[in-house]
Design a protein around this motif. Structure first.
Motif, PDB file in Angstrom:
ATOM      1  N   TYR A   1       0.817  -1.335   0.257  1.00  0.00           N
ATOM      2  CA  TYR A   1       0.144  -0.061   0.021  1.00  0.00           C
ATOM      3  C   TYR A   1       0.808   1.420  -0.031  1.00  0.00           C
ATOM      4  N   GLY A   2       2.039   1.197  -0.010  1.00  0.00           N
ATOM      5  CA  GLY A   2       3.045   2.452   0.134  1.00  0.00           C
ATOM      6  C   GLY A   2       3.087   2.827   1.683  1.00  0.00           C
ATOM      7  N   MET A   3       2.080   3.548   2.069  1.00  0.00           N
ATOM      8  CA  MET A   3       1.991   4.147   3.413  1.00  0.00           C
ATOM      9  C   MET A   3       3.357   4.782   4.020  1.00  0.00           C
ATOM     10  N   ARG A   4       3.797   5.497   3.122  1.00  0.00           N
ATOM     11  CA  ARG A   4       5.053   6.179   3.414  1.00  0.00           C
ATOM     12  C   ARG A   4       5.061   6.957   4.712  1.00  0.00           C
ATOM     13  N   TRP A   5       3.714   7.406   5.176  1.00  0.00           N
ATOM     14  CA  TRP A   5       3.721   8.205   6.560  1.00  0.00           C
ATOM     15  C   TRP A   5       4.271   7.246   7.730  1.00  0.00           C
TER      16      TRP A   5
END
Length: 394
Positions: A77-81
């Motif tokens: 999902y990416g979720m770089r945060w």
């Protein structure tokens, strides 16, 4: 789900790499702070060696499970945060620990929370650093050295705040997370929260040319297990070793603990540079062999000064293979970069943390010299197993 090898980093990506390096320093500062706080928990809260090893376990046990899970989420999902959120949670847990030192259970829980934060940070940040740095060992070593710097700065920071304010002063240790976290959020706001990172499965990136090699990754994981015990064992017990064997003061003993990751920064940078030129496997094997001999020097050292010198040499030796091991993991699992990062970086703390209570019990029953003798043996095993590894480009 697939990820492509990142392109050569443009100017903006280089700026992002430096920003990530700064947050890595802040994140791993809290790993170093846990180790630096241990002698004060022994001296002021009267914890046993087994109890302080339990605190190390708290920082790493849940992390061992969580890091691969966070890596999967990063891939899917990416979720770089997660890198920013993990940093803030890591800082909050450590800053609370000294303030509640009267309750061992409470300390254990907040340190465990900090470990979860560290786990959340690493996979997402490592994927970002790989993309920003072009996937080279040199770029990864720059990102990795941020962690060394953070761990090295932790002992003097802990010494200052505890010296001035007592264990309750750990509340001030939240400052690196807040300051560098805010700086990174400003520099990389779009990367952290932009809609184009909400689901990386929708991106149109080319498929890696090689499949995942789980068998090779398994051997690398086994090698890293010995690295992990050596790293966590040294971080946990080196200060206490000088205090127990040579009657050093906590301030004097903290010098070795601070030099260990500081020297590791030299090893990380030089190891990444050498790996790109001489080959990753040569650098990995040389590092493990040198680390085994330098740990043996700690066991046989006749003075606290020589322990400090040998610890610095160990820091260089142990971190020479660091960047090469990360990029090897990426080449073995080119379609699962987040998972590879989560397992690889998770093992640098998690497996060692799981073993640390056993090392603490050994120290309680014998002495801390026995702990470092065990570490010598494990590094020798790691060196032998490194010959099962193979080079692979992806």
């Amino acid at each position: 789900m697939t990820l492509a090898p990142p392109p050569t980093a443009p100017t903006r990506s280089r700026a992002a790499l430096w920003a990530l390096t700064a947050t890595h320093a802040a994140n791993d500062f809290y790993t170093g702070a846990v180790a630096a706080l241990l002698p004060y928990f022994v001296l002021h809260a009267h914890y046993s060696y087994a109890a302080i090893a339990g605190i190390t376990l708290a920082a790493t046990a849940l992390s061992s499970i969580a890091q691969p899970c966070f890596g999967f989420l990063s891939d899917r999902y990416g979720m770089r945060w997660m890198s920013l959120a993990g940093l803030l949670v890591a800082g909050a847990g450590v800053s609370l620990s000294g303030m509640i030192s009267g309750s061992y259970i409470a300390v254990w829980l907040v340190i465990a929370l900090s470990g979860i934060g560290v786990a959340a940070y690493h996979p997402a940040a490592t994927v970002e650093a790989r993309e920003a740095g072009g996937g080279t060992s040199k770029a990864m070593s720059l990102f990795s050295v941020g962690g060394n710097v953070g761990v090295a700065l932790a002992p003097p920071a802990v010494f200052l705040v505890v010296g001035w304010f007592g264990l309750a002063g750990t509340g001030l240790l939240i400052i690196p997370a807040l300051g560098l976290g805010a700086l990174y959020a400003v520099v990389s706001w779009r990367d952290l929260f932009g809609s184009h990172h909400t689901d990386v499965t929708t991106t149109s990136t080319p498929t890696p040319t090689l499949p995942d090699d789980w068998r090779a990754f398994g051997w690398l994981t086994a090698v890293l297990a010995t690295w992990s015990v050596a790293y966590v064992g040294t971080s946990t017990f080196i200060s206490l070793y000088s205090i127990e064997r040579f009657d050093s003061t906590p301030g004097q003993a903290a010098v070795a603990l601070s030099l260990f990751p500081a020297a590791g920064a030299i090893g990380t940078l030089s190891g990444g540079w050498l790996a790109d030129r001489l080959g990753r496997l040569r650098i990995v094997r040389a590092g493990y062999l040198a680390a085994a001999f330098s740990t043996l020097a700690i066991v046989l050292a006749p003075s606290a000064l020589l322990v400090t010198v040998a610890t610095a040499v160990l820091g260089v030796s142990l971190f020479i293979p660091f960047a090469a091991q990360i990029t090897l993991s990426h080449s073995y699992l080119p379609n699962r970069i987040g998972v590879a990062s989560g397992v690889t970086l998770g093992l640098t703390l998690s497996l060692g943390g799981l073993v640390s209570p056993l090392l603490g019990q050994l120290a309680d029953r014998t002495n801390l010299q026995s702990v470092f003798a065990v570490i010598v043996t494990l590094l020798g095993v790691g060196y032998a197993m490194s010959f099962t590894l193979k080079e692979r480009q992806a």
